[in-house]
Design a protein around this motif. Structure first.
Motif, mmCIF file in Angstrom:
data_model
loop_
_atom_site.group_PDB
_atom_site.id
_atom_site.type_symbol
_atom_site.label_atom_id
_atom_site.label_comp_id
_atom_site.label_asym_id
_atom_site.label_seq_id
_atom_site.Cartn_x
_atom_site.Cartn_y
_atom_site.Cartn_z
ATOM 1 N N GLY A 8 -28.435 -42.201 7.847
ATOM 2 C CA GLY A 8 -29.409 -41.639 8.790
ATOM 3 C C GLY A 8 -29.984 -40.323 8.297
ATOM 4 N N GLY A 9 -30.177 -40.181 6.980
ATOM 5 C CA GLY A 9 -30.914 -39.028 6.448
ATOM 6 C C GLY A 9 -32.410 -39.278 6.632
ATOM 7 N N SER A 39 -30.568 -33.813 4.259
ATOM 8 C CA SER A 39 -31.929 -33.786 4.803
ATOM 9 C C SER A 39 -32.152 -32.629 5.775
ATOM 10 C CB SER A 39 -32.233 -35.122 5.490
ATOM 11 O OG SER A 39 -32.116 -36.173 4.541
ATOM 12 N N GLY A 44 -37.693 -28.029 2.346
ATOM 13 C CA GLY A 44 -38.770 -28.509 3.226
ATOM 14 C C GLY A 44 -40.163 -28.565 2.599
ATOM 15 N N MET A 45 -40.222 -28.676 1.282
ATOM 16 C CA MET A 45 -41.551 -28.689 0.649
ATOM 17 C C MET A 45 -42.083 -30.123 0.517
ATOM 18 S SD MET A 45 -41.004 -25.907 -2.345
ATOM 19 C CE MET A 45 -40.876 -24.151 -1.963
ATOM 20 N N THR A 216 -19.432 -43.315 11.753
ATOM 21 C CA THR A 216 -19.098 -44.711 11.457
ATOM 22 C C THR A 216 -19.379 -44.969 9.977
ATOM 23 O OG1 THR A 216 -19.768 -45.278 13.710
ATOM 24 C CG2 THR A 216 -19.573 -47.112 12.156
ATOM 25 N N TRP A 250 -24.347 -41.383 -1.944
ATOM 26 C CA TRP A 250 -23.222 -42.323 -1.893
ATOM 27 C C TRP A 250 -23.658 -43.738 -2.300
ATOM 28 C CZ3 TRP A 250 -24.216 -38.283 1.231
ATOM 29 C CH2 TRP A 250 -23.206 -37.371 1.477
ATOM 30 N N GLY A 269 -27.138 -28.834 -4.392
ATOM 31 C CA GLY A 269 -27.973 -27.637 -4.333
ATOM 32 C C GLY A 269 -27.553 -26.785 -3.148
ATOM 33 N N LEU A 349 -26.318 -32.721 -1.128
ATOM 34 C CA LEU A 349 -26.191 -33.546 -2.333
ATOM 35 C C LEU A 349 -27.452 -34.391 -2.500
ATOM 36 C CD1 LEU A 349 -22.477 -34.761 -1.880
ATOM 37 C CD2 LEU A 349 -23.303 -32.772 -3.156
ATOM 38 N N PRO A 351 -29.669 -37.229 -3.974
ATOM 39 C CA PRO A 351 -29.361 -38.513 -4.634
ATOM 40 C C PRO A 351 -30.242 -38.707 -5.875
ATOM 41 C CG PRO A 351 -30.556 -38.857 -2.561
ATOM 42 C CD PRO A 351 -30.488 -37.383 -2.768
ATOM 43 N N SER A 376 -33.809 -37.944 -5.102
ATOM 44 C CA SER A 376 -33.538 -36.713 -5.837
ATOM 45 C C SER A 376 -34.095 -35.473 -5.133
ATOM 46 C CB SER A 376 -34.115 -36.886 -7.249
ATOM 47 O OG SER A 376 -33.816 -35.792 -8.036
ATOM 48 N N MET A 377 -34.998 -34.738 -5.786
ATOM 49 C CA MET A 377 -35.518 -33.480 -5.220
ATOM 50 C C MET A 377 -36.688 -33.715 -4.278
ATOM 51 S SD MET A 377 -35.538 -31.327 -8.745
ATOM 52 C CE MET A 377 -37.129 -31.955 -9.123
ATOM 53 N N LEU A 378 -37.019 -34.993 -4.024
ATOM 54 C CA LEU A 378 -38.270 -35.285 -3.322
ATOM 55 C C LEU A 378 -38.092 -36.086 -2.037
ATOM 56 C CD1 LEU A 378 -40.430 -36.237 -6.456
ATOM 57 C CD2 LEU A 378 -40.423 -34.074 -5.222
ATOM 58 N N GLY A 379 -36.878 -36.129 -1.514
ATOM 59 C CA GLY A 379 -36.621 -36.995 -0.352
ATOM 60 C C GLY A 379 -37.443 -36.629 0.873
ATOM 61 N N ILE A 380 -37.617 -35.333 1.113
ATOM 62 C CA ILE A 380 -38.400 -34.924 2.278
ATOM 63 C C ILE A 380 -39.866 -35.270 2.020
ATOM 64 C CG2 ILE A 380 -39.172 -32.923 3.651
ATOM 65 C CD1 ILE A 380 -36.257 -33.760 4.217
#
Ligand code: FAD
Length: 413
Positions: A8-9, A39, A44-45, A216, A250, A269, A349, A351, A376-380
């Protein structure tokens, strides 16, 4: 359909958002209480400017140099791990010009799609501090200037606006704080937001429309006839028509339970946030030589940085946190900041896939599984686009972007 989203990120919740919107019954399963993961405390960029993947020429040499400096922005902790060795070999193989050429287009498309979706979300969801003020890449040395100007040239070639600024021009933009730089690149098309507000407003939006199973942990899967029949957790077994795997760092381990090879390393980070700044930074910035991200969030100011490849490890290395503080002091000499206490230092962490591209798509060996991870560095930045693509896959629609470069079975042995 009944859809189970594991994780749930930002990726899991973005997927939940679009899947419930197209009429599916969605359940989000997460091992945590969904309050403080990767997350939540990041910089937040939203960065269409970051169209060059982490695996790029020059990264290997830089990485080796940084490895011997305890406060450097990048570190791979040597350890006996077959997964780490295989990941490292793949990273090395992909750190080429050809890979950058192949990846830049798809990263750009994902980013621009995501940014347009954020524009819609900023009207639909509760306020999450979304702002389109651009991004400054600031440098102090001629080497960094050379590299950044080259990136700016490439960006303009790819249709992403980038302006080279002198030190004076940077200072004119930063009206409140003295900036000690040689110059900078302004990417006017970038944006930023406040990550924990984003996550809260997504959860708020989904509250009545999706089921949440927090605390869970998914431990295993029952598979037959190429389908996941049930998901085995520490709180019982659950069955779904379709499963989305969005388990961030994970994911490599979870994928092993499905006999899938999904190379993944956690890139740890840190961030810390100063509240109530009277004279705040105006434009989010990356301080190139220290790889530190600086993001104004309302009246607060967040600093984030370092990439430590050290497994699923949650310890905090204060030397690296001090490295962030030292970089900030060099770039903003009048901004008096102190190394935060360990309890005030957030960590997450990231991914990281070895080629710097996310995994998005189906895999041939399991028919009711869709994978969405490895940002990685771009999830948001890439969250909403990924969620939208996941819903298009599930709905059997033509995807908004060609996903062939992101296929999750690109490393299947
Ligand atoms: C310091 C820092 C700064 C950053 N700045 C930016 C930025 O400015 N812009 C940007 O775009 N990105 C940034 N990032 C990266 C971004 O935060 C990540 O890419 C993103 O949060 C990853 O989202 P995710 O949903 O894939 O993973 P996560 O947020 O980690 O979510 C995965 C979820 O899966 C759950 N899970 C895992 N295994 C299981 C299991 N077996 N059973 C149940 N649940 C499970 C976890 O509990 C977790 O909640 C930054 C990261 C850091 C660390």
């Amino acid at each position: 359909m009944k859809i189970g989203i594991i994780g749930g990120g930002i990726i899991g919740l973005s997927s939940a958002y679009y899947l419930q919107k197209s009429g599916h019954e969605v359940t989000v399963i997460d091992q945590s209480d969904l309050t403080n993961g990767c997350s939540y405390g990041n910089a937040g960029m939203i960065v269409p400017s970051h169209f060059i993947p982490l695996a790029a020429p020059g990264m290997i040499a830089k990485g080796i140099r940084w490895m011997f400096d305890s406060s450097s922005p990048f570190y791979v902790k040597p350890r006996w791990s077959g997964d780490l060795v295989r990941w490292g070999i793949q990273f090395y193989r992909h750190a080429t010009e050809a890979h950058v050429q192949k990846s830049a287009g798809v990263l750009k498309e994902l980013s621009l799609l995501s940014k347009s979706l954020y524009q819609t979300w900023s009207k639909e969801l509760l306020d999450f501090g979304y702002n389109e003020k651009g991004l400054l890449m600031l440098y102090q040395t001629s080497d960094a200037e050379h590299e950044e100007k080259e990136t700016a040239r490439l960006a303009n070639q790819y249709g992403i606006e980038a302006r080279v600024l002198s030190a004076d021009e940077v200072q004119q933009l930063e009206t409140h704080v003295r900036v000690n730089v040689r110059g900078g690149i302004l990417f006017p098309g970038d944006a930023h937001l406040t990550p924990h507000l984003l996550m809260e407003s997504l959860k708020n939006n989904l509250n009545e429309k999706a089921n949440f199973k927090t605390n869970t942990a998914v431990k295993d899967f029952n598979i037959s006839e190429k389908k996941i029949k049930s998901v085995v957790t520490n709180r019982g077994e659950f069955s779904f028509d379709e499963i989305i795997l969005a388990t961030g760092s994970w994911s490599g381990d979870v994928a092993k339970k499905l006999k899938l090879n999904l190379p993944m390393q956690a890139g740890k980070g840190y961030s810390f946030t100063l509240p109530d700044i009277s004279k705040n930074i105006q434009i989010p910035s990356i301080l190139i030589e220290g790889k530190v991200a600086v993001t104004p969030m309302g009246n607060s100011l967040r600093f984030g940085g370092t990439m430590e490849i050290n497994g699923l490890d949650h310890s905090i290395n204060m030397k690296r946190v001090k490295g962030i503080v030292d970089t900030v002091s060099r770039f903003y000499p009048e901004l008096k900041i102190e190394t935060p206490a360990m309890e005030k230092t957030w960590h997450g962490l990231r991914p990281c896939s070895p080629d710097g591209l996310p995994y998005i798509g189906r895999t041939p060996s399991i028919q009711n599984l869709t994978i969405a991870t490895g940002h990685s560095m771009l999830g948001i930045s890439l969250g909403p686009a990924t969620g939208k693509l996941v819903s298009e896959i599930i709905n059997g629609e033509k995807t908004s972007i060609d996903l062939s470069a992101l296929t999750p079975h690109r490393y299947q042995r």
